[in-house]
Write a protein that holds these residues in place. Sequence first.
Motif, PDB file in Angstrom:
ATOM      1  N   GLN A   1      -0.576   8.970   9.279  1.00 25.56           N
ATOM      2  CA  GLN A   1      -1.324   7.799  10.142  1.00 25.56           C
ATOM      3  C   GLN A   1      -2.723   7.485   9.028  1.00 25.56           C
ATOM      4  OE1 GLN A   1      -1.349   6.212  12.851  1.00 25.56           O
ATOM      5  NE2 GLN A   1       0.734   7.086  13.050  1.00 25.56           N
ATOM      6  N   LEU A   2      -3.286   8.569   8.627  1.00 28.85           N
ATOM      7  CA  LEU A   2      -4.088   8.375   7.709  1.00 28.85           C
ATOM      8  C   LEU A   2      -3.952   7.622   6.393  1.00 28.85           C
ATOM      9  CD1 LEU A   2      -6.516  11.779   7.809  1.00 28.85           C
ATOM     10  CD2 LEU A   2      -6.908   9.248   8.330  1.00 28.85           C
ATOM     11  N   GLY A   3      -2.418   7.749   6.091  1.00 25.22           N
ATOM     12  CA  GLY A   3      -1.895   7.177   5.032  1.00 25.22           C
ATOM     13  C   GLY A   3      -2.176   5.728   5.071  1.00 25.22           C
TER      14      GLY A   3
ATOM     15  N   TYR B   1       0.880  -1.211  -0.067  1.00 28.16           N
ATOM     16  CA  TYR B   1       0.004   0.123  -0.106  1.00 28.16           C
ATOM     17  C   TYR B   1       0.858   1.173  -0.186  1.00 28.16           C
ATOM     18  CZ  TYR B   1       1.193   0.232   5.018  1.00 28.16           C
ATOM     19  OH  TYR B   1       1.924   0.308   5.935  1.00 28.16           O
ATOM     20  N   ASN B   2       0.212   2.307  -0.467  1.00 30.33           N
ATOM     21  CA  ASN B   2       1.106   3.528  -0.606  1.00 30.33           C
ATOM     22  C   ASN B   2       0.786   4.419   0.957  1.00 30.33           C
ATOM     23  OD1 ASN B   2       1.815   6.291  -1.089  1.00 30.33           O
ATOM     24  ND2 ASN B   2       1.316   5.968  -3.172  1.00 30.33           N
ATOM     25  N   THR B   3       1.572   4.523   1.548  1.00 30.73           N
ATOM     26  CA  THR B   3       1.356   5.334   2.924  1.00 30.73           C
ATOM     27  C   THR B   3       1.152   6.802   2.395  1.00 30.73           C
ATOM     28  OG1 THR B   3       3.573   5.827   3.140  1.00 30.73           O
ATOM     29  CG2 THR B   3       2.789   3.979   4.395  1.00 30.73           C
ATOM     30  N   ALA B   4       1.778   7.270   1.404  1.00 29.52           N
ATOM     31  CA  ALA B   4       1.520   8.788   1.369  1.00 29.52           C
ATOM     32  C   ALA B   4       0.122   9.181   0.594  1.00 29.52           C
ATOM     33  CB  ALA B   4       2.685   9.173   0.201  1.00 29.52           C
ATOM     34  N   MET B   5      -0.370   8.539  -0.193  1.00 31.08           N
ATOM     35  CA  MET B   5      -1.384   8.535  -1.152  1.00 31.08           C
ATOM     36  C   MET B   5      -2.556   8.996  -0.329  1.00 31.08           C
ATOM     37  SD  MET B   5      -2.318   8.821  -4.061  1.00 31.08           S
ATOM     38  CE  MET B   5      -2.449   7.860  -5.561  1.00 31.08           C
ATOM     39  N   MET B   6      -3.035   8.349   0.933  1.00 30.30           N
ATOM     40  CA  MET B   6      -4.068   8.655   1.351  1.00 30.30           C
ATOM     41  C   MET B   6      -3.955  10.016   2.095  1.00 30.30           C
ATOM     42  SD  MET B   6      -7.003   7.102   0.875  1.00 30.30           S
ATOM     43  CE  MET B   6      -8.107   7.347   2.428  1.00 30.30           C
TER      44      MET B   6
ATOM     45  N   ASP C   1       6.639   8.247   0.363  1.00 29.86           N
ATOM     46  CA  ASP C   1       6.322   6.950   0.569  1.00 29.86           C
ATOM     47  C   ASP C   1       7.486   5.914   0.828  1.00 29.86           C
ATOM     48  OD1 ASP C   1       4.844   4.571   1.258  1.00 29.86           O
ATOM     49  OD2 ASP C   1       4.563   3.964  -1.070  1.00 29.86           O
ATOM     50  N   GLY C   2       8.525   5.916   0.177  1.00 29.12           N
ATOM     51  CA  GLY C   2       9.574   4.979   0.182  1.00 29.12           C
ATOM     52  C   GLY C   2      10.801   5.522   1.056  1.00 29.12           C
ATOM     53  N   PHE C   3      10.773   6.735   1.272  1.00 32.39           N
ATOM     54  CA  PHE C   3      11.933   7.278   2.095  1.00 32.39           C
ATOM     55  C   PHE C   3      12.243   6.517   3.564  1.00 32.39           C
ATOM     56  CE2 PHE C   3      13.481  10.837   4.595  1.00 32.39           C
ATOM     57  CZ  PHE C   3      15.108  10.930   4.323  1.00 32.39           C
TER      58      PHE C   3
END
Lengths: 154, 745
Positions: free
Chosen positions: B128-130, B102-107, B149-151
């Motif tokens: 968190q929402l990510g 999943y992409n943490t940064a997207m949401m 996201d990947g950092f």
Amino acid sequence: MARTLTINGTRHKVDLPDEVPLLWVLRDELGLTGTKYGCGVAACGACTVHVDGVAMRSCQLPLGSVDGAVTTIEGLGTPGAMAAIQNAWVEHQVAQCGYCQSGQIMQAAALLADTPQPSDDDIDAAMQGNLCRCATYPRIRAAIHSAAAKMKEA
Amino acid sequence: MSRIGKIARRTFLVGSAAVVGGVAFGAYYINRPAPNPLQPAEGQAVPNPFVVVDQDGVTLVAPRAEMGQGVHTTWAALIAEELDVDLAQVRVIHGPAAAAYYNTAMMGALIPGKKYEMSGFTHGLAEQLGKVGKLMGMQVTGGSTSMVDGFTRMREAGASARETLKEAAAQRLGVERSRLTTEGGKVIAPGNIELTYEELAPDAAKIDVVTGVALRDPSAWTILGKSVPRVDMVAKSTGTAGFGIDVRVPGMKFAALKCNPARSGMNGFDATQALKMPGVEQVVDLGDGFAVVATNTWLAIQAAEAVVADWEAPTYPATTDAIMAEITRTFDTDPDSTMRDDGDPSTIPAGATEVSAEYTVPYLAHATMEPMNATAHLKDGKLTVWCGNQAPIIVQEKCAEAAGVPQDAVEVNTTYLGGGFGRRGDFDYAVYAAKLARAMEGTPVQLAWSREEDMSRDFYRPAAIARMTGAVQDGKVVLLDGQIASQAVIRQFMTRIGIAPMGPDKQLVEGAFNQPYGIPNYRIRGYATDMTLPVGSWRSVGNSHNAFFHECFIDELAHAAGADPLEMRYELIRDVHAPSAGTLSAVRELSGWTGSTPDGVGRGAAFCYSFGTPVAMVVEVVDEDGAIRIAKAWIACDVGIALDPGIIEAQMTGAMIYGLSAACTGEITFTDGAAEQQNFWDYDALRIHNSPLTQVKVLETNPYMGGAGEPGTPPSMPALANAIFDLTGKRPRSLPLSHAFDFVS
Ligand code: FES
Ligand code: FES
């Protein structure tokens, strides 16, 4: 009608209607997928190959009209033994998505064969038929100049 | 989570690639780990899906699509930085469809609010929402989120792998792990003993993964922060990079797609002529279109043209004029959102000068260089799909539906993308291939789109209209009130993937409501046109039109105020967001902006904060015998941490030219509900000879990392329009500019 094509120095027997463009013979019949389809109407340059050293749009070249030795990107160089122009492409980190680059490189190679020391205007004239939706143009220009410089030294 | 359990060994299947006898690492610290996508061949669980070390070395399982933006290279660099391997030693493969990716940064990017205002706390909240993104299966490449996201996750994966390999070496040699170091893919023990990661992999597979490893300080980085050779560059320079259209499976047939250009159903078709054509094997009904199956793609495309189809009428207005009238009518409805409402924007302050203007932009196609395509094979209840895509889980789910198999019976293999720009975030190309594979059970088939089909069946950037009112007083902007009407792209997309959209559509107004300008009376309202004409995310989404509206209008206000347009922007932004103001001073310096230009030369400035990255741009145009040449451009951006400045520079330049191309000539118009533009001769883009000479300055003062793939697009169009005003005195208020101006072609 069956005919024989010379591609990257190898002879291939092809039995297809005369009007099938060379592009699709390469890609779908012979598995040489390095040459790309972008438009099919000679408007993008993605399908550029050499026929007897001349850059041609293979999407508009019917099989029945191929009258010379064909070179594709696979014949120009390989990952282990790249041509000078390909080395310049890597040195300048040209590609983004990379889809147009086979055509760009084949067009640039033909330019350098014709005009070993091209000016910016020469590059504009030779390369403007090759579309790049990622817009890698500045690095394409730099890579051509640097390949020209290397070839002069050599 | 203190510890991630036992790791597996032997053979892992990562998509279609097998990893033999190795050990896998990763880090997804979420309360309930998603089911692991790496399937160990011998029934063991593999908890960590990002890095695999085996006899062949180090493999990054990159769950983001490489579409030119360099994500594979930079994610590999993040891992290599902690793992102490040369980048050239890291093999990168596309990951399978799996919730763990999943992409943490997207949401986080979807929550309301102006990102530049976020404190550390709200940034944490966004992250968190990510995590909710996981619940929605958003293994998405898009929104310029990959680096954010990947950092941390990629560095954690690398660090954890390094320490685990060291632990394996420590146990083998009987020395403390703390006495070991790592370098160039080896663990080094006192007495110059060297053990390669490859030889340690089987041991490492037997011990617990070391987690909670502290990440290195950026000051110690040796790979990150520099331009490194891209891992895909040699393949892309030798024709050996595999795109979706290059997939070849033994026994594969070639097919061409043709669907209703008016985006509606099909009453029937007559394929009599087509079936007599050379190489044609069958014509398959796909519901709202058909596929011609043949022995090669060209024969299939020719035959598709010979099929006579009876298409249903469109469910949206059939002509451009009627569509634009529909969008205009939206202004009479209640606003979908009022995401900015500062001061009293309804009243022109006493003594102030009112300025108003209306702007229009057209529908746009993505026109990725590689037309849409997908390859599919249904056999023994299992569907295998190969395609370039930006959202493999959605592709997996939708293909399962189409082929009538369970979702876990679908394997999605992601190839290189011959351009994405948002287009491959949709999934239609894969679904048609899955339907065709179902009809041809047992036979693999590649379904290609002609360029014409690609142009006709896009999910377009919607047309949009803006009504802007503003006021200036004493050389200052005192009011800006914008109303924007367009189709709500994200709402339509959510509906397509079967998720009920919630709340107002933020993307409809992004690039306008969330700009860091200190204007006391400031309001932005969005009006959503409910229309079935298919629309989708186009590089930078709503920013692509809103920056044009906002920044052209700021220019008009500066003109009315008698202020320098670049200087005025700087003054309005300075006290609100320092990194944004910094990009304006940087571009002023880079371009040598003086506020005046010689005869025959025009300059325009624009700014947009999008995807966490402020970008300021200056474009210079020159009059060349009555035609306009876009001669030069200067870009300053602040990405926070520039992981690879060379890739960022390339993305900024490419994104700008993508925008300039649209601004000059890009438009999709409609007759009978069908797109009129069909190929590059009527939907062209800038080429090498008419692209500007460009300089890019990458700044790193932004406290948060921003995206790089999209933020270069939004300011390009207004910067060009403002430059043309400077050159000609004529104010462009609608795109494409070629309707009113001649360009060097
Ligand atoms: S595919 Fe031949 S020029 Fe575009
Ligand atoms: S590199 Fe993507 S089209 Fe040229």
